[in-house]
Design a protein around this motif. Structure first.
Motif, PDB file in Angstrom:
ATOM      1  N   ASN A 152      51.229  49.872  43.682  1.00 55.70           N
ATOM      2  CA  ASN A 152      49.827  49.559  43.938  1.00 55.70           C
ATOM      3  C   ASN A 152      48.897  50.164  42.894  1.00 55.70           C
ATOM      4  N   GLN A 159      46.642  40.993  40.214  1.00 57.57           N
ATOM      5  CA  GLN A 159      45.323  41.112  40.828  1.00 57.57           C
ATOM      6  C   GLN A 159      45.341  40.755  42.316  1.00 57.57           C
ATOM      7  N   GLY A 160      44.831  41.675  43.144  1.00 57.91           N
ATOM      8  CA  GLY A 160      44.660  41.408  44.569  1.00 57.91           C
ATOM      9  C   GLY A 160      45.914  41.403  45.409  1.00 57.91           C
ATOM     10  N   ASP A 163      45.631  43.916  48.336  1.00 58.47           N
ATOM     11  CA  ASP A 163      44.277  44.172  48.845  1.00 58.47           C
ATOM     12  C   ASP A 163      44.197  44.126  50.363  1.00 58.47           C
ATOM     13  N   HIS A 164      45.178  43.526  51.008  1.00 58.29           N
ATOM     14  CA  HIS A 164      45.156  43.417  52.473  1.00 58.29           C
ATOM     15  C   HIS A 164      45.631  44.693  53.159  1.00 58.29           C
ATOM     16  N   ASP A 166      45.350  48.794  53.711  1.00 60.74           N
ATOM     17  CA  ASP A 166      44.538  49.995  53.536  1.00 60.74           C
ATOM     18  C   ASP A 166      45.389  51.172  53.085  1.00 60.74           C
TER      19      ASP A 166
END
Length: 567
Positions: A152, A159-160, A163-164, A166
């Motif tokens: 990460n 990219q991304g 992102d889901h 935490d």
């Protein structure tokens, strides 16, 4: 080249005879035997691994090779393979049917809340001792947390991609907790059984993860030697955890002492190696070559499968003249794709496979059910192609360069034919051959030319549109940039109801096809061949994300049969 000359001359000879139907081997009923070496030419046998460090996100072919030792949280249940009486061929590199997922390092998993996933790890899974790197020790939840955080925070991260999520934390030694900030439909693929999900111990990273001599994981094999451009040799992991139950008896895996991945660029050499028994399994063979091999090696067993890697000429939509959709559509209509199927592939291909493979039930829409504007792109209509080019301001055509990798002989032979079709409507496509590393780098750095031949597969139904046409995505060779399209893909990935998710992706697929950011080409059928002394095997290729270690760990070599057959 003879085939191309025949096509260009307009000769309408008989199509190549279709190779006889697949001969899937049933799971073995005899007693397994330990020992020996399994020699394999994989589906990507012509190219070598560019990096051994999983954090080098853009280096492809990692999971083919690192997947022998870096395991993941999930795999597939090979008991559900067609060769074992199930319904899945397991020939698609990145897709795991939801009813065939099996825990690998994960023993069980549960959503304790809609956004908190708790995974229990298998107890007793160990990393083997690696001289100068680490002692033998048990896998823990901290290894999963470390691997996720390292991926990460990699500067080369897609990219991304995470992102889901935490955070990922260790609840205790055997429990990993994934805390989400939003639901994502392919969460299991992103960090569970995807191309960037391998569990790497900290000791390997400290020793230098890019050096093949340092790599070490919990998988069935250990990397023993790398002969650059020739072979990769893997040896049995003596403390591997998994077993295979045959006739009621559980057997420790793997059965073979060594696994060798041969690097063979030339297809004729690949086939000669199979014929002479130097290869036990040749994973990917063209239909034309399979026809000949059936004559010269009649005892070989076969499996036929439809490739996910349809060739397509990506057209950069940020570069003239491909900024005009009429030009892109014209180039599609200029290519006689049915003739390519009939004559180049001898009938051994399907017109419409990408970007949703026909095996993705619920996600794939057959061409006959697509909107007319999509169907039109697969019909040969040079007159309309010329009309569209004239309307776009190119009545006399234009010229462009198309970059192609020299690593694929079939595509090197196919593209001159495509160029000849385009020339008939006034468009000159100059073919620019590139070595594998340079060709891949051009796309991943988005410095590829206006035309670029790509075969990046659809991977799986929830990933295909994102990785190939999402803004800024590594494999987006056409440089497609459409906020509304991206938003709809995001909507699909956030939809918990699979039927609704399928509907969104079907509509988005039709849209991208109609916009023609590529010259869509047919996908060929391929064949896998293996000698009968290869036991407990039925042509399976992947358990997800290009990985095959669990398949080959279950194979054994019948040495007596091999000797009796003269090898």
């Amino acid at each position: 080249m003879k085939m191309i000359r025949t096509l260009l001359a307009g000769i309408t000879g008989m199509a190549l005879a279709t190779v006889a139907g697949q001969a899937m081997a049933q799971a073995s009923t005899d007693t397994p035997k330990y020992g020996g070496t399994l020699d394999i030419a994989t589906t990507s046998t012509g190219v070598t691994t560019l990096s051994w460090d999983l954090a080098d996100w853009q280096a492809t072919l990692q999971t083919r090779d690192t997947g022998q030792f870096y395991e993941q949280l999930f795999s597939v249940d090979l008991g559900k393979a067609k060769s074992r009486g199930g319904k899945y061929p397991f020939t698609i590199s990145g897709w795991q049917p939801s009813d065939a997922i099996r825990g690998e390092l994960a023993e069980s998993w549960e959503w304790v809340t809609p956004l908190v996933l708790e995974i229990k790890l298998r107890k007793g899974v160990k990393f083997p001792a690696k001289a100068g790197v680490m002692p033998e020790r048990e896998l823990t939840a901290e290894d999963v947390v470390f691997s996720f955080n390292r991926m990460n925070t990699s500067a080369k991260k897609t990219q991304g991609y995470y992102d889901h999520i935490d955070k990922v934390s260790a609840k205790d030694k055997d429990t990993v907790v994934f805390t989400f900030n939003k639901f994502l439909a392919d969460w299991d693929y992103r960090f569970g059984n995807g191309f960037f999900s391998g569990i790497v111990p900290k000791e390997v990273v400290d020793a230098g993860p890019g050096n093949w001599k340092n790599v070490n994981g919990t998988g069935p094999f250990m990397l023993g030697n790398v002969a650059q451009g020739n072979s990769l040799t893997f040896t049995k992991n003596p403390v591997y955890w998994d077993k295979e139950t045959i006739n009621g008896t559980a057997y420790k895996l793997p059965f073979v002492d060594k696994l060798v991945h041969r690097v063979i660029k030339d297809e004729a050499t690949q086939q000669a190696a199979l014929r002479t028994g130097k290869l036990d399994i040749l994973s990917s063979i063209s239909s034309e070559a399979a026809k000949e091999l059936k004559k010269t090696a009649p005892q070989v067993k076969w499996n036929r499968w439809l490739s996910t890697s349809a060739a397509r000429v990506a057209l950069r939509v940020d570069t003239k003249p491909f900024t005009d959709v009429r030009v892109r559509r014209a180039l599609n209509m200029a290519v006689n794709k049915q003739e390519v199927i009939d004559k180049f592939y001898g009938g051994e291909a399907e017109m419409f496979v990408f970007p949703m493979h026909p095996e993705y039930v619920g996600y794939h829409t057959p061409l006959k059910d697509m909107p007319p504007a999509v169907q039109e792109l697969f019909k040969y209509d040079p007159a309309k192609a010329k009309k569209l080019l004239a309307e776009a301001g190119y009545p006399k055509g234009f010229a462009f360069k198309m970059q192609i990798c020299t690593c694929n002989a079939e595509q090197m032979e196919l593209m001159p034919l495509v160029a000849a079709y385009l020339e008939m409507v006034g468009v000159k496509m100059e073919i620019v051959p590139m070595e594998y590393g340079a060709h891949l780098s051009a796309m991943t750095t988005h410095t590829n030319g206006a035309g670029y031949l790509t075969t990046i597969p659809d991977v799986n139904p929830t990933t295909s549109l994102r990785i190939n046409y999402g803004k800024g995505q590594v494999y987006n060779a056409p440089m497609w940039d459409d906020p509304k399209f991206d938003a709809r893909v995001v909507d699909a990935l956030g939809e918990r109801d699979e039927a609704k998710r399928q509907q969104i992706l079907r509509e988005s697929t039709a849209f991208i096809l109609e916009q023609a950011p590529a010259i869509w080409m047919p996908a060929p059928y391929r064949y896998t061949a293996w000698w009968p002394w290869v036991r407990n095997y039925g042509g399976e290729l992947f358990v997800g994300a290009g990985r095959n270690a669990p398949i080959h760990a279950r194979v054994w070599i019948d040495q007596d049969m091999k000797k009796k057959m003269g090898f």
